[in-house]
Design an enzyme around this catalytic site. Structure first.
Site, PDB file in Angstrom:
ATOM      1  N   ARG A 159       3.504  -2.865   3.989  1.00 43.20           N
ATOM      2  CA  ARG A 159       4.523  -4.277   3.433  1.00 43.20           C
ATOM      3  C   ARG A 159       6.018  -3.722   2.907  1.00 43.20           C
ATOM      4  NH1 ARG A 159       3.025  -9.198  -0.249  1.00 43.20           N
ATOM      5  NH2 ARG A 159       3.161  -8.131  -2.119  1.00 43.20           N
ATOM      6  N   ARG A 192       8.286  -2.727  -2.456  1.00 45.73           N
ATOM      7  CA  ARG A 192       8.682  -3.112  -3.685  1.00 45.73           C
ATOM      8  C   ARG A 192       7.895  -2.035  -4.577  1.00 45.73           C
ATOM      9  NH1 ARG A 192       5.774  -8.944  -3.065  1.00 45.73           N
ATOM     10  NH2 ARG A 192       5.042  -8.156  -5.094  1.00 45.73           N
ATOM     11  N   ARG A 203      -3.420  -4.681 -10.260  1.00 50.03           N
ATOM     12  CA  ARG A 203      -2.614  -5.494  -9.445  1.00 50.03           C
ATOM     13  C   ARG A 203      -4.356  -6.130  -8.566  1.00 50.03           C
ATOM     14  NH1 ARG A 203       1.241  -5.677  -5.466  1.00 50.03           N
ATOM     15  NH2 ARG A 203       1.668  -7.804  -5.629  1.00 50.03           N
TER      16      ARG A 203
END
Ligand code: AMP
Length: 249
Positions: A159, A192, A203
């Site tokens: 990502r 990120r 997470r």
């Protein structure tokens, strides 16, 4: 008819003014998007925002926007929230809820909303129910994106996010036209902090423990629409629209 909105009130707070207030024609969709990190919620939220005209409201985007504020404009609660985000942990319900309450104009906006990343715990979902009741609006549906864990890990690793407008890309599944550069605003594409391997592990564990119970919570209310998040972004979008019974263009 879709509109483009800079989400200024959501990203900066109630003192801001949105660049293009929603036109208010057509149905105002009010949706919650659920799913593990990396399942593609943010990408689907952007496409659904274009298609349905509702604003994409991501609590993660609010924390990321806050990080670029000068230190003197950040409250201690906001600094703590940013530190939690960098570790991949959840921000406290209290902080998240005060931020969402402050932005309740976005929830009663006549253009509707697509909540992405909120609620993330059962207490947040209960608080959202209370807030929506006070505002006199209801949810149309909760879309739960479902994907096997191996596919999630592959997606998160590839990502890339625009450092300026926060648009989301993937190095193989959704590459930008020019490597490292955002198609929308020309901003630099970055990994990120919470997409780094250690934060990803935290997470995923947090999702299992705190967020997965929301599937049963919304199923019990008859709002849940589970959509497979396998395949291309366009396929997932079509599946979502048919789960919502929105007619194809
Ligand atoms: P996201 O972009 O939704 O993956 O959010 C990035 C990070 O922001 C999360 O890993 C959390 O640290 C924090 N965050 C965003 N939304 C929430 C929420 N509703 N509750 C708690 N923490 C949140």
């Amino acid at each position: 008819m879709a509109h483009s909105n800079d989400r200024a009130v959501w990203l900066k707070g109630p003192q801001a003014v949105c660049s293009a207030p929603p036109a208010g024609n057509g149905k105002a969709w009010r949706l919650v998007l659920l799913g593990a990190p990396g399942v593609g919620k943010g990408t689907q939220a952007e496409l659904l925002a274009e298609r349905l005209g509702s604003c994409h409201l991501s609590t993660g985007d609010v924390f990321r926007a806050a990080r670029s504020l000068p230190a003197e404009e950040r409250s201690p609660a906001l600094n703590e929230a940013i530190a939690c985000m960098q570790r991949g942990e959840l921000v406290s319900d209290e902080t998240v809820l005060s931020l969402v309450r402050e932005r309740s104009t976005c929830l009663k906006c006549r253009g509707g909303f697509l909540l992405d990343g909120f609620p993330r715990t059962v207490p947040q979902a209960e608080a959202l129910d209370g807030l929506l009741k006070e505002l006199g609006v209801g949810l149309d549906a909760v879309v739960n994106y479902d994907l096997p864990i191996e596919a999630i890990v592959a997606r998160l690793g590839g990502r890339r996010t625009c450092s300026q407008c926060k648009a989301v890309y993937h190095v193989t599944a959704r590459p930008p036209r020019q490597e490292g550069v955002c198609d929308h605003c020309g901003g630099e594409l970055i990994v990120r902090e919470d997409d780094r391997p250690e934060a990803i592990r935290v997470r995923m564990e947090t999702y299992e423990r705190s967020t997965r119970p929301l599937i049963d919570y919304y199923a019990a209310k008859g709002l849940l629409r589970t959509v497979s998040a396998e395949g291309s972004v366009e396929e997932i979008l079509e599946r979502t629209l048919s789960a919502l019974r929105v007619e194809a263009r």
